[in-house]
Design an enzyme around this catalytic site. Structure first.
Site, short mmCIF file in Angstrom:
data_model
loop_
_atom_site.label_atom_id
_atom_site.label_comp_id
_atom_site.label_asym_id
_atom_site.label_seq_id
_atom_site.Cartn_x
_atom_site.Cartn_y
_atom_site.Cartn_z
CG ASN A 45 -2.23 -1.25 0.90
OD1 ASN A 45 -2.12 -1.59 0.02
ND2 ASN A 45 -2.28 -1.78 2.56
CE LYS A 219 0.15 5.89 11.78
NZ LYS A 219 0.26 5.39 10.90
NE ARG A 220 -3.03 13.54 19.39
CZ ARG A 220 -3.02 14.51 20.38
NH1 ARG A 220 -2.81 15.93 19.00
NH2 ARG A 220 -3.19 15.07 21.01
CB ALA A 222 -11.18 12.37 15.04
CG ASP A 254 -1.04 0.79 4.87
OD1 ASP A 254 0.06 1.11 6.05
OD2 ASP A 254 -1.71 -0.21 4.63
#
Length: 293
Positions: A45, A219-220, A222, A254
């Site tokens: 991906n 990477k949070r 929302a 990804d």
């Protein structure tokens, strides 16, 4: 391979059997579902996303000598990904993906041929090596460690996506960080960060993981995304609004990684990298499966 690629991705190739349900599962009975077969695998991906962004990318992976392996290779080549595939007698990896009414997915992977990923036979080609964290969490762990070690010796920059909290916890956060060694870029979610550091506080996560990676990306979902390291927070952006209804979160991480790597290896500033990555992740959740059709 006639030219030196910009990015070398080492990871997995899978086929996802995506089953979308509108209600709770009925154990011991039937639950109606909408089922689709889609190409997947975190490594594949990310490589696909990089190629679509115009990056010269090579994917190193293992597939079976079956129809699924051949079709996976065909689709990746068609997207512009150069391939270094080991073809083995074991079936190509497959994952059953259960997607609920809100688009959240639960994955049931069978690594298949991915367990037989080969270590490097010499110095890795390229300027940057990205490793799918799934490689360090399964039977191909030694090969993954070898690829990272070889990349550092060849003076490539390196990145790792921590992949998934549950197998990360089963393996042990400290063990995975030790296997990974010093990195240039590490991508984690809050759940993965909690396994690796014992905290979910963004500033503490960035500082703690900054001891293992020059740059850390949190990477949070929302709540957007943050970039930092040993010195704390460097940049943060809000989540990008999806361009349509959320139907399937499979592959969103990804897509985030691919867009982020395309921007970062192209020299973009951290905030711009994060904006590109959150936009790609937002688009990904509006389609079924990990990659565009």
């Amino acid at each position: 391979m006639t030219t030196r690629p910009a990015v070398l991705v080492v990871g997995d190739v899978m086929w996802d059997v995506v089953a979308r349900v509108d209600g709770p599962l009925a154990p011991g009975s039937d639950t109606p579902a909408r089922i689709a077969l889609r190409p997947g695998g975190a490594g594949a991906n990310v490589a696909h996303a990089l190629a679509r962004a115009g990056v010269d990318v090579v994917l190193v992976a293992a597939v079976g000598g079956d129809a699924l392996g051949r079709e996976a290779a065909r689709q990746l080549r068609a997207a512009g990904v150069r391939l270094r595939l080991r073809r083995v007698a074991t079936a190509t990896g497959t994952c059953v993906v259960l997607v609920d009414a809100g688009g959240e997915r639960t994955m049931l992977p069978d690594q298949g041929a991915n367990a037989l990923l080969a270590p490097p036979a010499g110095p890795p080609p390229g300027r940057h090596l990205h490793l799918s964290g799934y490689v360090l969490l399964g039977p191909a762990r030694d090969a993954g460690v070898a690829w990272l070690t070889a990349a550092r010796r060849a003076r490539l920059t390196t990145s790792l996506d921590a992949a998934s909290a549950a197998p990360l916890a089963a393996r042990g956060g400290r063990a995975v960080l030790a296997d990974a060694g010093p990195l240039d870029l590490l991508l984690v979610t809050p759940d993965e960060a909690a396994v690796l550091t014992g905290t979910r506080d963004p500033e503490e996560v960035l500082r703690a993981l900054g001891a293992h990676a020059r740059h850390v990306v949190l990477k949070r979902g929302a709540e957007g995304a943050a970039w930092g390291g040993r010195g704390g927070l460097t940049a943060a952006v809000p989540a990008h609004p999806p361009p349509g209804p959320v139907v399937d979160t499979t592959g969103a991480g990804d897509a985030f990684a691919g867009a982020l790597l395309a921007a970062w290896t192209g020299g973009a500033a951290p905030a711009d990298c994060l904006r590109a990555a959150t936009a790609a992740a937002a688009a990904a959740v509006t389609r079924v499966g990990a990659r565009p059709a």
